[in-house]
Write a protein that holds these residues in place. Structure first.
Motif, PDB file in Angstrom:
ATOM      1  N   GLY A   1      22.935 -21.153  -7.603  1.00  0.00           N
ATOM      2  CA  GLY A   1      23.597 -20.758  -8.834  1.00  0.00           C
ATOM      3  C   GLY A   1      24.740 -19.811  -8.532  1.00  0.00           C
ATOM      4  O   GLY A   1      24.940 -19.399  -7.383  1.00  0.00           O
ATOM      5  N   TYR A   2      25.532 -19.494  -9.554  1.00  0.00           N
ATOM      6  CA  TYR A   2      26.608 -18.507  -9.484  1.00  0.00           C
ATOM      7  C   TYR A   2      27.744 -18.877  -8.528  1.00  0.00           C
ATOM      8  O   TYR A   2      28.536 -18.018  -8.162  1.00  0.00           O
ATOM      9  CB  TYR A   2      26.059 -17.127  -9.072  1.00  0.00           C
ATOM     10  CG  TYR A   2      24.959 -16.611  -9.958  1.00  0.00           C
ATOM     11  CD1 TYR A   2      25.223 -16.125 -11.235  1.00  0.00           C
ATOM     12  CD2 TYR A   2      23.635 -16.605  -9.508  1.00  0.00           C
ATOM     13  CE1 TYR A   2      24.200 -15.657 -12.046  1.00  0.00           C
ATOM     14  CE2 TYR A   2      22.609 -16.132 -10.316  1.00  0.00           C
ATOM     15  CZ  TYR A   2      22.900 -15.660 -11.586  1.00  0.00           C
ATOM     16  OH  TYR A   2      21.885 -15.195 -12.384  1.00  0.00           O
TER      17      TYR A   2
ATOM     18  N   ASP B   1      20.313 -33.543 -12.291  1.00  0.00           N
ATOM     19  CA  ASP B   1      19.948 -33.144 -13.647  1.00  0.00           C
ATOM     20  C   ASP B   1      19.570 -31.666 -13.755  1.00  0.00           C
ATOM     21  O   ASP B   1      18.990 -31.238 -14.755  1.00  0.00           O
ATOM     22  CB  ASP B   1      18.800 -34.014 -14.172  1.00  0.00           C
ATOM     23  CG  ASP B   1      17.502 -33.854 -13.371  1.00  0.00           C
ATOM     24  OD1 ASP B   1      17.535 -33.217 -12.298  1.00  0.00           O
ATOM     25  OD2 ASP B   1      16.459 -34.372 -13.821  1.00  0.00           O
ATOM     26  N   ASP B   2      19.930 -30.876 -12.763  1.00  0.00           N
ATOM     27  CA  ASP B   2      19.651 -29.441 -12.774  1.00  0.00           C
ATOM     28  C   ASP B   2      20.461 -28.781 -13.897  1.00  0.00           C
ATOM     29  O   ASP B   2      21.692 -28.886 -13.915  1.00  0.00           O
ATOM     30  CB  ASP B   2      20.032 -28.837 -11.424  1.00  0.00           C
ATOM     31  CG  ASP B   2      19.598 -27.388 -11.260  1.00  0.00           C
ATOM     32  OD1 ASP B   2      19.377 -26.707 -12.273  1.00  0.00           O
ATOM     33  OD2 ASP B   2      19.483 -26.950 -10.104  1.00  0.00           O
ATOM     34  N   PRO B   3      19.806 -28.076 -14.824  1.00  0.00           N
ATOM     35  CA  PRO B   3      20.561 -27.418 -15.894  1.00  0.00           C
ATOM     36  C   PRO B   3      21.467 -26.298 -15.396  1.00  0.00           C
ATOM     37  O   PRO B   3      22.364 -25.859 -16.117  1.00  0.00           O
ATOM     38  CB  PRO B   3      19.464 -26.875 -16.820  1.00  0.00           C
ATOM     39  CG  PRO B   3      18.247 -26.756 -15.957  1.00  0.00           C
ATOM     40  CD  PRO B   3      18.347 -27.896 -14.986  1.00  0.00           C
ATOM     41  N   VAL B   4      21.247 -25.833 -14.163  1.00  0.00           N
ATOM     42  CA  VAL B   4      22.112 -24.803 -13.588  1.00  0.00           C
ATOM     43  C   VAL B   4      23.450 -25.394 -13.144  1.00  0.00           C
ATOM     44  O   VAL B   4      24.380 -24.660 -12.821  1.00  0.00           O
ATOM     45  CB  VAL B   4      21.383 -24.077 -12.429  1.00  0.00           C
ATOM     46  CG1 VAL B   4      22.262 -23.053 -11.736  1.00  0.00           C
ATOM     47  CG2 VAL B   4      20.134 -23.386 -12.979  1.00  0.00           C
ATOM     48  N   HIS B   5      23.557 -26.717 -13.126  1.00  0.00           N
ATOM     49  CA  HIS B   5      24.781 -27.463 -12.870  1.00  0.00           C
ATOM     50  C   HIS B   5      24.997 -27.787 -11.386  1.00  0.00           C
ATOM     51  O   HIS B   5      25.017 -26.892 -10.535  1.00  0.00           O
ATOM     52  CB  HIS B   5      26.028 -26.772 -13.432  1.00  0.00           C
ATOM     53  CG  HIS B   5      25.944 -26.510 -14.906  1.00  0.00           C
ATOM     54  ND1 HIS B   5      25.675 -27.502 -15.829  1.00  0.00           N
ATOM     55  CD2 HIS B   5      26.083 -25.366 -15.615  1.00  0.00           C
ATOM     56  CE1 HIS B   5      25.646 -26.977 -17.037  1.00  0.00           C
ATOM     57  NE2 HIS B   5      25.876 -25.684 -16.936  1.00  0.00           N
TER      58      HIS B   5
ATOM     59  N   HIS C   1      15.254 -27.956 -11.914  1.00  0.00           N
ATOM     60  CA  HIS C   1      15.522 -26.699 -11.218  1.00  0.00           C
ATOM     61  C   HIS C   1      14.202 -25.993 -10.913  1.00  0.00           C
ATOM     62  O   HIS C   1      13.242 -26.083 -11.670  1.00  0.00           O
ATOM     63  CB  HIS C   1      16.394 -25.789 -12.105  1.00  0.00           C
ATOM     64  CG  HIS C   1      16.928 -24.578 -11.426  1.00  0.00           C
ATOM     65  ND1 HIS C   1      18.016 -24.609 -10.594  1.00  0.00           N
ATOM     66  CD2 HIS C   1      16.511 -23.283 -11.443  1.00  0.00           C
ATOM     67  CE1 HIS C   1      18.276 -23.396 -10.141  1.00  0.00           C
ATOM     68  NE2 HIS C   1      17.362 -22.573 -10.634  1.00  0.00           N
ATOM     69  N   GLY C   2      14.163 -25.310  -9.785  1.00  0.00           N
ATOM     70  CA  GLY C   2      13.032 -24.443  -9.489  1.00  0.00           C
ATOM     71  C   GLY C   2      11.783 -25.145  -9.005  1.00  0.00           C
ATOM     72  O   GLY C   2      10.682 -24.671  -9.270  1.00  0.00           O
TER      73      GLY C   2
END
Length: 312
Positions: free
Chosen positions: A218-219, A249-253, A281-282
């Motif tokens: 992320g980030y 399909d990770d919502p974190v993109h 994710h995760g």
């Protein structure tokens, strides 16, 4: 009939006594057992201290999602960061991996993305060093320098203990999940100068990782999917090679992975990118037959041989 219930109770007690320890709440994975070497990252004053809302604790609630049908620990209010050594089991390859759990710089998924990772690595003959870095509100850098300070200091400490921990100082990598993956990327591009005043010999050693594994980072990309100066992640030719994995399909993109991969490619840094159609994710290392993304550790093992980090 009245005698049947004591008999059933006794039988149930016997069954519970025979269950493996890891299935029992009496055997928590954190804090680590006394036979593990644990060192405070900062021997005295901690730079840029960040306030917490209470003592260090497991902040998991019954509403938190299960991963592969099992709960995970949300370790929060970490004000005293540490590193814990998990020595390799069986033949020692000499390689070591410094692990940064994720948790949005708010908590640490200390088992899913920490102790379970060490279980995998140590079985491969790789020393695992688990970093309990400060949270919450300790990143991402440059918003806060605290977590990156902990990461820089951690790798220097591992190098300073390379001889007595039987580690090759030229084969020390980092592995991070989500926010921890961002931390691994930040360290990969911010190793030439400490963010804090050096305090001992460990800070005279390089904190540059020899390789980096980023799992659903992320980030690393903003809403416009661009790599901005404000993110302060600028790979160059000296940035360590990276293995990157994420689910589409990770919502974190997914752009967090593709953006960093392209930045490494433009800097001519060897990198390997794995994008899976599904996985969310995760997921950590918990295998699921319906989620091929959870096979990523097999690919990491191959990659480490490819870049000669596991070769004699």
């Amino acid at each position: 009939m009245r005698n049947r219930f004591p008999i059933l109770a006794a039988a149930a007690a016997s069954l519970i006594a025979c269950l493996p320890l890891e299935s029992s709440a009496q055997n928590p994975v954190w804090p680590p057992s006394p036979d593990h070497t644990t060192i405070n990252i900062w021997p005295n004053a901690i730079p840029d201290p960040v306030p917490t809302k209470g003592p260090e604790a497991d902040l998991t609630t019954p509403k938190d999602n299960l991963i592969a049908g099992r709960p995970l620990m949300h370790l929060g209010n970490v004000s005293t960061p540490t590193i814990t050594l998990y020595p390799p089991k069986g033949e020692n390859t000499g390689a070591a991996v410094v692990v940064f759990p994720g948790g949005g710089y708010n908590i640490l998924a200390i088992d899913l993305e920490g102790t379970e990772v060490c279980d995998w690595l140590t079985k491969e003959g790789i020393a695992c060093v688990l970093v309990k870095y400060r949270v919450p509100n300790t990143g991402p850098y440059p918003k806060s320098p605290a977590a990156l300070e902990d990461a820089q200091r951690s790798v220097g400490l591992v190098r300073s203990h390379a001889a007595d921990w039987h580690i090759d100082p030229d084969r020390i990598g980092v592995l991070g999940f989500s926010a921890g993956a961002h931390l691994a990327a930040a360290l990969s591009t911010h190793y030439d100068k400490r963010l804090y005043q050096p305090i001992d010999a460990a800070d005279q050693l390089s904190c540059r990782p020899n390789f980096a594994v980023l799992v659903y980072p992320g980030y690393l990309a903003d809403a416009e999917q661009s790599f901005l100066d404000k993110l302060d992640i600028h790979p160059n030719a000296q940035t360590p090679p990276a293995f990157i994995v994420q689910a589409e399909d990770d919502p974190v993109h997914i752009e967090n992975s593709t953006t960093y991969f392209l930045a490494l490619k433009n800097a001519k840094v060897p990198a390997e990118l794995h994008i899976y159609a599904q996985g969310g994710h995760g997921f950590g290392l918990r295998r699921r037959a319906d989620t091929p993304a959870t096979t990523w550790p097999d690919s990491v093992d191959i990659w480490l041989h490819t870049i000669h980090m596991l070769n004699p």
